[in-house]
Design a protein around this motif. Sequence first.
Motif, PDB file in Angstrom:
ATOM      1  N   PRO A 482     -50.633  77.343 -55.841  1.00  0.00           N
ATOM      2  CA  PRO A 482     -49.461  78.127 -55.951  1.00  0.00           C
ATOM      3  C   PRO A 482     -48.247  77.117 -55.784  1.00  0.00           C
ATOM      4  O   PRO A 482     -47.138  77.098 -56.519  1.00  0.00           O
ATOM      5  CB  PRO A 482     -49.317  79.192 -54.574  1.00  0.00           C
ATOM      6  CG  PRO A 482     -50.766  79.213 -54.298  1.00  0.00           C
ATOM      7  CD  PRO A 482     -51.484  77.895 -54.745  1.00  0.00           C
ATOM      8  N   ALA A 483     -48.178  76.013 -55.028  1.00  0.00           N
ATOM      9  CA  ALA A 483     -47.330  75.015 -55.056  1.00  0.00           C
ATOM     10  C   ALA A 483     -47.071  74.248 -56.277  1.00  0.00           C
ATOM     11  O   ALA A 483     -46.147  73.970 -56.702  1.00  0.00           O
ATOM     12  CB  ALA A 483     -47.737  74.270 -53.692  1.00  0.00           C
ATOM     13  N   THR A 486     -45.349  76.652 -58.530  1.00  0.00           N
ATOM     14  CA  THR A 486     -43.858  76.572 -58.292  1.00  0.00           C
ATOM     15  C   THR A 486     -43.187  75.251 -58.729  1.00  0.00           C
ATOM     16  O   THR A 486     -41.952  75.048 -59.161  1.00  0.00           O
ATOM     17  CB  THR A 486     -43.793  76.588 -56.686  1.00  0.00           C
ATOM     18  OG1 THR A 486     -44.442  77.716 -56.210  1.00  0.00           O
ATOM     19  CG2 THR A 486     -42.548  76.897 -56.428  1.00  0.00           C
ATOM     20  N   ASN A 487     -43.916  73.912 -58.399  1.00  0.00           N
ATOM     21  CA  ASN A 487     -43.323  72.715 -59.001  1.00  0.00           C
ATOM     22  C   ASN A 487     -43.191  72.821 -60.227  1.00  0.00           C
ATOM     23  O   ASN A 487     -41.893  72.321 -60.634  1.00  0.00           O
ATOM     24  CB  ASN A 487     -44.355  71.658 -58.366  1.00  0.00           C
ATOM     25  CG  ASN A 487     -43.968  70.891 -56.868  1.00  0.00           C
ATOM     26  OD1 ASN A 487     -43.385  69.922 -56.787  1.00  0.00           O
ATOM     27  ND2 ASN A 487     -44.408  71.757 -56.037  1.00  0.00           N
ATOM     28  N   VAL A 489     -42.969  75.085 -62.699  1.00  0.00           N
ATOM     29  CA  VAL A 489     -41.608  76.175 -63.044  1.00  0.00           C
ATOM     30  C   VAL A 489     -40.259  75.662 -62.453  1.00  0.00           C
ATOM     31  O   VAL A 489     -39.497  75.766 -63.373  1.00  0.00           O
ATOM     32  CB  VAL A 489     -41.852  77.467 -62.438  1.00  0.00           C
ATOM     33  CG1 VAL A 489     -41.026  78.565 -62.601  1.00  0.00           C
ATOM     34  CG2 VAL A 489     -43.217  78.048 -62.943  1.00  0.00           C
ATOM     35  N   GLY A 490     -40.183  75.196 -61.189  1.00  0.00           N
ATOM     36  CA  GLY A 490     -38.961  74.740 -60.645  1.00  0.00           C
ATOM     37  C   GLY A 490     -38.559  73.448 -61.484  1.00  0.00           C
ATOM     38  O   GLY A 490     -37.497  73.426 -61.803  1.00  0.00           O
ATOM     39  N   LEU A 558     -39.665  71.121 -53.021  1.00  0.00           N
ATOM     40  CA  LEU A 558     -40.887  71.117 -53.714  1.00  0.00           C
ATOM     41  C   LEU A 558     -42.176  70.381 -53.466  1.00  0.00           C
ATOM     42  O   LEU A 558     -43.325  70.623 -53.353  1.00  0.00           O
ATOM     43  CB  LEU A 558     -40.634  70.746 -55.194  1.00  0.00           C
ATOM     44  CG  LEU A 558     -39.615  71.769 -55.945  1.00  0.00           C
ATOM     45  CD1 LEU A 558     -39.206  71.029 -57.380  1.00  0.00           C
ATOM     46  CD2 LEU A 558     -40.406  73.016 -56.083  1.00  0.00           C
ATOM     47  N   GLU A 562     -45.749  71.355 -51.343  1.00  0.00           N
ATOM     48  CA  GLU A 562     -47.125  70.852 -51.766  1.00  0.00           C
ATOM     49  C   GLU A 562     -48.073  70.226 -50.690  1.00  0.00           C
ATOM     50  O   GLU A 562     -49.305  70.305 -50.932  1.00  0.00           O
ATOM     51  CB  GLU A 562     -46.850  69.713 -52.656  1.00  0.00           C
ATOM     52  CG  GLU A 562     -46.510  69.979 -54.015  1.00  0.00           C
ATOM     53  CD  GLU A 562     -46.685  68.489 -55.060  1.00  0.00           C
ATOM     54  OE1 GLU A 562     -47.834  68.009 -55.065  1.00  0.00           O
ATOM     55  OE2 GLU A 562     -45.648  68.300 -55.559  1.00  0.00           O
TER      56      GLU A 562
END
Length: 952
Positions: A482-483, A486-487, A489-490, A558, A562
């Motif tokens: 998930p991290a 997110t990284n 996409v971010g 971000l 992680e």
Amino acid sequence: MRVNKKYSCLPAEEKGIHIINIRAIEDIGYDHHESTLLNSLSKNPDADCKYGLYFRDGKRKVDYILVYHYKKSSAGKTLARRAQHNDSSVRSSKQDQPLPGKGVQLEMGGSEPHLDYHEDDKRFRREEYEGNLVEAGLELERDEDTKIHGIGFVKIHAPWNVLCREAEFLKLKMPTKKMYQINQTHGLLKKINSVIQKITEPIQPKVAEHKPQTVKRLSYPFSREKQHLFDLSDKDSFFDSKTRSTIVYEILKRTTCTKAKYSMGITSLLANGVYSAAYPLHDGDYEGENVEPNDRKLLCEEWASYGVFYKYQPIDLVRKYFGEKIGLYFAWLGVYTQMLIPASIVGIIVFLYGCATVDENIPSMEMCDQRNNITMCPLCDKTCSYWKMSSACATARASHLFDNPATVFFSVFMALWAATFMEHWKRKQMRLNYRWDLTGFEEEEDHPRAEYEAKVLEKSLRKEHKHKETDKEKLTWKDRFPAYLTNFVGIIFMVGLTFAIVFGVIIYRISTAAALAISSTPSGRSSVRVTVTATAVIINLVVIIILDEVYGCIARWLTQIEVPKTDKNFEERLIFKAFLLKFVNAYTPIFYVAFFKGRFVGRPGDYVYIFHSFRMEECAPGGCLMELCIQLSIIMLGKQLIQNNLFEIGIPKMKKFIRYLKLKRRRSLDHEEHMKKKQRYEVDYNLEPFAGLTPEYMEMIIQFGFVTLFVASFPLAPLFALLNNIIEIRLDAKKFVTELRRPVAVRAKDIGIWYNILRGIGKLAVIINAFVISFTSDFIPRLVYLYMYSENGTMHGFVNHTLSSFNVSDFQAGTAPNDPLDLGYEVQICRYKDYREPPWSENKYDISKDFWAVLAARLAFVIVFQNLVMFMSEFVDWIIPDIPKDISQQIHKEKVLMVEVFMREEQGKLQMLETWKDKDRKKGENCNNHSPRLSGSHSGSLSSCHSYPLDV
């Protein structure tokens, strides 16, 4: 938990006045001025401990400080004193309170309100953790009676046996008794070096560590079994303050607090608010009267002062005080700044060459010649009218300053300069590794971070709840997926946001140019391009500065989600994300002007539109290189002036002022405490905490990109970078010495991932400069015209060759100028910059063969330039050895000397054993000779003989 004896308690009698009497005077309400008078008659205990640099006994040095918040009412303070007065077994000075939770609270009973659960929990964790530190061998002393109310300090001292044990664990290289001569140059080189030393003597810092050394002590990893090899004549200075704080920090990191199944080191305790700060102390004050000489004061005078900007940095003293990692940063910054000097000189020469030849440049002379009477097509629909090419004379002449044959040479020079700089730094780094005894040093895996341990604990507790038997847990890619998502996409979103902002600025430029073109004044119409360019660049600069700060925070967030295992992994991932986002943020507007502006315009009668109303921007008749130069110079200088200097000076000053106001508001009205001089750890607590070297490196790496990536368009970039760095070195030095808490010294043998980023930028610079020269400047079209189309072998007619013709009757409906007679005559044919067929051709307005000839030449130039410069860079890399020859010889000499030392030691041991055996044999023979006479005592004699070696 019991109070360990290593918690220092100073007997009250040593202060010269009995502590009970002072407390009785305070409790019955005597005036504080009288109390102050009584104290002034006694010996000042703060002076004995050098105002916090030592324990209260004045002998044990404070190696580290832990800071915590506590709640304590005024009634509790009086009751605590009475409780200590009644307890004869625990007698402590006012400065040195016993451990919280002991006799004081028991005596008070219900008089003091019970603290909340969280405060109790933090206090229990502190008690357990400090008890574990004592068991690890450290000595602690508490101080809760300070000028900063509600703040308690725990002073930590590492005794000699702990220092020796940890130095052996950490494999610290320490100097031995053995000294050897450093190889000196001979003959002509020796004379040259002596001349250089005499010339550079005025710019050398006046510190002992900076003087050239002819002898060096042999270093060896510390071992308690081989203490006889080391020079232990002065045990107090054998481990300097930097090494002592490093050792204590290692103990703090691995010592845990295990209450409620929660393993916590100092990083976890800080993250959870159990302690509010942890730091080593500065060596003393750096300014004021009667200040004792110390390394901090010396650094302030010889390094952290703008008055010594012309001097070399005392790198060895910086390393001695701050550690190898910070020392390497300032050494790298110094090498980079020195290497900018030749680049600046060549850049100035290239710029002066452009200034000297501007009047001899035929294309700009043709553009400025009003006799040519070249009528250009409108720059926008309807509101813009036809215009004369001679009106762009100033832009054309200015473009020649940066778009001339010398810029090609300068691009090649800067590519080789970057390769030479990298090789020079590698050699300098090896010299520092040898001087700082880092040869053979390998970084070991660091302790897991607090957040990582918390996540692993959470995972193990979940599995325990499900009654699953598990081995030692660790985080896998599934846990981090998930991290990672997110990284990804971010980062994509942030890059898209940057592109969107640049696109918004493009819309602003187009709409503003159209609006200003409506202006009725001729001066307003003539300055449209300059006005639009300047305002758009300023908007870009403001956005870049704001997004830089935002992207820095987002990159940290971000990286945190992680949950990297170690601090090194965390730092590398943070650097990668922050660099990627800031690189895109800083260079996207410049990339647009260099490679996209004016490429997708279309032609008169068939323009490319945005939102069906805004026409794409065109380059000036002299090309986009001048606008690229303006964009690069304003962004580079603005970032350096505002972000790197004003922010670094202004923000710390503002934070310091806010902390001062808060402390002034919380300060007690107690006159005695107000007059008391602050302890060293109180002063350091008010300083800004050290936040790492990532921001310092980042601003220099971005600057390195400005210097190398687009240097073909701005030859003065190295000069402005040099001027900035001269200030930056002293600014950073002043910040480290005077405004930051002393950071924990970290051993490092190189600058880490930053070196790979520098190499990547150097390789990218070759490619980008090849495309800038080939596609952004007019260098290739001029060469093609000179050798393929010129009738007399000169540049006469080049401007006319680059312009195509357009019949104004072919305008689309509603796009023709509203005022076609603005120039005073009717226009039939207007010109525009492109390689297209004329309107009287069969394939009118199609791309001509000249376009393909120029394009082929441009691509050929890119390939030749890139491969040639890459080959030359690799040749420079190959021809310059990474390790200087004299350093490799010295390292080999050290190894040989160390082998000799150990061989001599082994031989000494063997000789001693042989001596013992000889004595034992002779003793045995004597016993055998006397045995007939002394038969009764035979066994006793034998036993006494054979016991000799054991006694020895």
